[in-house]
Design an enzyme around this catalytic site. Structure first.
Site, short mmCIF file in Angstrom:
data_model
loop_
_atom_site.label_atom_id
_atom_site.label_comp_id
_atom_site.label_asym_id
_atom_site.label_seq_id
_atom_site.Cartn_x
_atom_site.Cartn_y
_atom_site.Cartn_z
N THR A 1 -46.35 -22.53 -55.48
CA THR A 1 -47.99 -22.19 -55.73
C THR A 1 -48.13 -21.21 -54.51
OG1 THR A 1 -48.28 -24.18 -54.53
CG2 THR A 1 -48.46 -24.21 -56.86
N ARG B 1 -40.69 -33.28 -45.17
CA ARG B 1 -40.58 -32.29 -44.17
C ARG B 1 -39.36 -31.33 -44.35
NH1 ARG B 1 -40.77 -36.53 -39.75
NH2 ARG B 1 -39.69 -37.43 -41.38
N LEU C 1 -48.82 -35.09 -31.93
CA LEU C 1 -49.78 -34.44 -30.80
C LEU C 1 -48.92 -33.67 -29.77
CD1 LEU C 1 -51.77 -37.97 -30.05
CD2 LEU C 1 -52.63 -35.70 -30.96
N CYS D 1 -45.83 -25.21 -45.54
CA CYS D 1 -47.11 -26.15 -45.88
C CYS D 1 -48.36 -26.17 -45.46
CB CYS D 1 -46.82 -27.89 -45.99
SG CYS D 1 -45.36 -28.07 -47.25
C1 UDX Z 1 -45.02 -30.54 -43.52
C2 UDX Z 1 -45.52 -32.24 -43.57
O1 UDX Z 1 -45.14 -32.81 -42.67
C3 UDX Z 1 -44.97 -32.72 -44.98
O2 UDX Z 1 -45.46 -33.97 -45.26
C4 UDX Z 1 -45.38 -32.03 -46.08
O3 UDX Z 1 -45.36 -32.43 -47.13
C5 UDX Z 1 -44.98 -30.60 -45.83
O4 UDX Z 1 -45.35 -29.73 -44.55
P1 UDX Z 1 -42.84 -29.16 -42.78
O5 UDX Z 1 -43.82 -28.14 -42.76
O6 UDX Z 1 -41.39 -29.36 -43.15
O7 UDX Z 1 -43.66 -30.56 -43.15
O8 UDX Z 1 -42.98 -29.34 -40.95
P2 UDX Z 1 -43.38 -30.36 -39.92
O9 UDX Z 1 -42.37 -31.08 -39.41
O10 UDX Z 1 -44.72 -31.20 -40.33
O11 UDX Z 1 -44.00 -29.27 -38.83
C6 UDX Z 1 -45.23 -28.31 -39.29
C7 UDX Z 1 -45.51 -27.60 -38.06
O12 UDX Z 1 -46.11 -28.20 -37.10
C8 UDX Z 1 -44.09 -26.87 -37.38
O13 UDX Z 1 -44.35 -25.56 -37.03
C9 UDX Z 1 -44.12 -27.86 -36.02
O14 UDX Z 1 -43.40 -26.98 -34.98
C10 UDX Z 1 -45.54 -27.89 -35.64
N1 UDX Z 1 -45.92 -29.20 -34.91
C11 UDX Z 1 -45.43 -30.40 -35.31
C12 UDX Z 1 -46.52 -29.21 -33.66
O15 UDX Z 1 -46.67 -27.97 -33.34
N2 UDX Z 1 -46.64 -30.07 -33.15
C13 UDX Z 1 -46.41 -31.27 -33.45
O16 UDX Z 1 -46.77 -32.46 -32.91
C14 UDX Z 1 -45.82 -31.58 -34.74
#
Ligand code: UDX
Length: 440
Positions: free
Chosen positions: A87, A158, A257, A267
């Site tokens: 999507t 994730r 955090l 996502c």
């Molecule tokens: C996310 C959700 O976690 C998942 O539940 C959903 O279904 C799809 O999207 P994903 O995109 O694979 O998963 O990665 P995630 O580990 O959640 O990290 C997302 C982004 O946030 C990354 O760029 C990561 O580096 C950043 N992040 C994450 C931070 O900057 N700080 C944090 O504390 C956590």
């Protein structure tokens, strides 16, 4: 054991298909891309996802998992059909539903018996109901009176830990008002049900909203700590200590955090924009989410500005960039902060030496616009050799334990930008490097 067809072998489709087979179901994964199906049949997985190849191979061998381009054959043979197509975002941020509609209509043209149609793709609230109409329209056109149910069953996996997340979810969300469909979904997830994984049974719209609300909340949490980090820089506070203490409050929690260059991936950016768009459409703007979206864009550029502030004029300067993927353990660069940061640095005249353990192939075309300003290195140390600064953009494990003395010897100027806060200031400074983190 339930017979399942999964339509779409992208990220969600391939992981869901393989894991559902591992739960004991018979699963056939369908894709219109014959090259992709040909590769999958040979056990070649198109995405980088730890553990997925093993689970695919095992379930294929044991006869529970197969791949095909034959949509009709797969759907007719299945009790449950999962829609797991993309999507992608449209120009206004809303989710483009053309693939979901195409598949729903095709299902309507194909089914021959009672079928449960499960939506796994992240879709705007109300899409499940639309899918029901699309299927019904096609059935009416055929003059067929075949009953079916649409269920929303959002996915929370994730990248990098998708197999684990699928097999150890915090909750399984089942959105339907139909008792029979609900009960077959329990069979689909039988091992989890027996393990007492929480099941949230709700209506279609709530299930769809749960996905957006969950992702948007996590994006807010990251953005919040990023803004606090920025303020820490101005006030002399250390965000690492702040986040640690704030996170100890059980009502807040310590996960998500971690300050850094902003969230990326397939996502959070897409879903926050889609939710904002849904809010505007309904005259109920989700102002916090709107604010997070713009703060996240600013955060990426702030990182480039941080580097400029230390190095001054970037013309003639070389910067070693460690990490291009939007996070560790993936080769995915979709919406990676590295893109905006590298582009900004290149525009300001810097030469970039890039290294990422998995994402360099993708970087070749994602960063094609600044091709003239970048070269790829074979290792962290090669990237650093002769550079004026080093910046860590992705917290890969192998970047967490660099030989700092070697880095110091390799760099011309001693700037060490730890944009994921994975080092202690003292240890970096002990090696004679100038440490710059985020919010400390
Ligand atoms: C996310 C959700 O976690 C998942 O539940 C959903 O279904 C799809 O999207 P994903 O995109 O694979 O998963 O990665 P995630 O580990 O959640 O990290 C997302 C982004 O946030 C990354 O760029 C990561 O580096 C950043 N992040 C994450 C931070 O900057 N700080 C944090 O504390 C956590």
């Amino acid at each position: 054991m339930v017979s399942i067809a999964v339509i779409g072998t992208g990220y969600v489709g391939s992981v869901s298909g393989a894991c559902l087979a591992d739960f004991g179901n018979t699963v056939v994964c369908v894709d219109s891309d014959s090259e992709k199906i040909k590769a999958l049949k040979q056990g070649i997985i198109p995405i980088f996802e730890p553990g997925l190849d093993g689970i695919v191979a095992r379930n294929m061998q044991e006869g529970r998992l197969s791949f095909t381009t034959d949509f009709s054959g797969a759907v007719k043979a299945s009790e449950v059909v999962f829609i797991a197509v993309g999507t992608p975002p449209a120009a206004d941020g809303s989710a483009d539903l053309q693939y979901v509609e195409t598949v729903a209509r095709e299902i309507g043209r194909t089914i021959g018996k009672w079928t449960v149609v499960v939506d796994k793709s992240t879709v705007p609230i109300g899409t499940g109901r639309k899918a029901r109409e699309w299927i019904q329209e096609e059935l009416t056109r055929r003059g067929a009176a075949i009953p079916f149910e649409v269920v929303s069953n959002p996915e929370f996996l994730r990248e990098g830990t998708a197999v684990y997340d699928f097999t150890h979810p915090d909750r399984v969300v089942i959105g339907t008002e139909n008792e029979k469909a609900r009960s077959i979904m329990k069979d689909v997830y039988r091992p989890l049900y027996l393990n007492e994984t929480p099941y949230i049974e709700t209506n279609l719209e709530s299930a769809e909203m749960i996905k957006y609300a969950s992702n948007a909340f996590l994006a807010l949490k990251i953005t919040f700590i990023n803004e606090i980090a920025n303020l820490c820089e101005k006030t002399g506070a250390d965000v690492q200590d702040v986040a640690k203490a704030v996170g100890r409050d059980g009502r807040i929690g310590s996960k998500f955090l971690h300050p850094g260059p902003g969230y990326g991936g397939s996502c959070f950016p897409k879903d926050t924009r889609a939710l904002a768009q849904i809010g505007r459409e309904h005259g109920e703007p989700v102002s916090l989410v709107e604010a997070a979206i713009s703060a996240n864009e600013r955060q990426k550029l702030r990182m480039a500005e941080k580097i400029q502030a230390e190095l001054g004029d970037l013309h003639g300067k070389t910067i070693a960039i460690l990490g291009l993927a939007f996070k560790q353990n993936t080769d995915d660069m979709r919406e990676s902060p590295a893109i905006a940061i590298c582009e900004r640095l290149a525009e300001a005249g810097a030469k970039l030496r890039l290294f990422d353990p998995a994402a360099m192939k993708e970087a070749e075309w994602r960063l094609a616009g600044i091709k003239a300003s970048m070269t790829f290195a074979e290792s962290e140390y090669e990237a650093a050799r002769g550079a004026d600064a080093l910046a860590i953009l992705t917290p890969w494990n192998q970047f967490r334990n660099l030989d700092l003395n070697k880095i110091k010897e390799s760099l011309v100027l001693p700037y060490f930008f730890d944009l994921r806060n994975i080092y202690k200031r003292e240890e970096v400074e002990r090696a004679g490097l100038t440490y710059i983190g985020v919010g400390r």
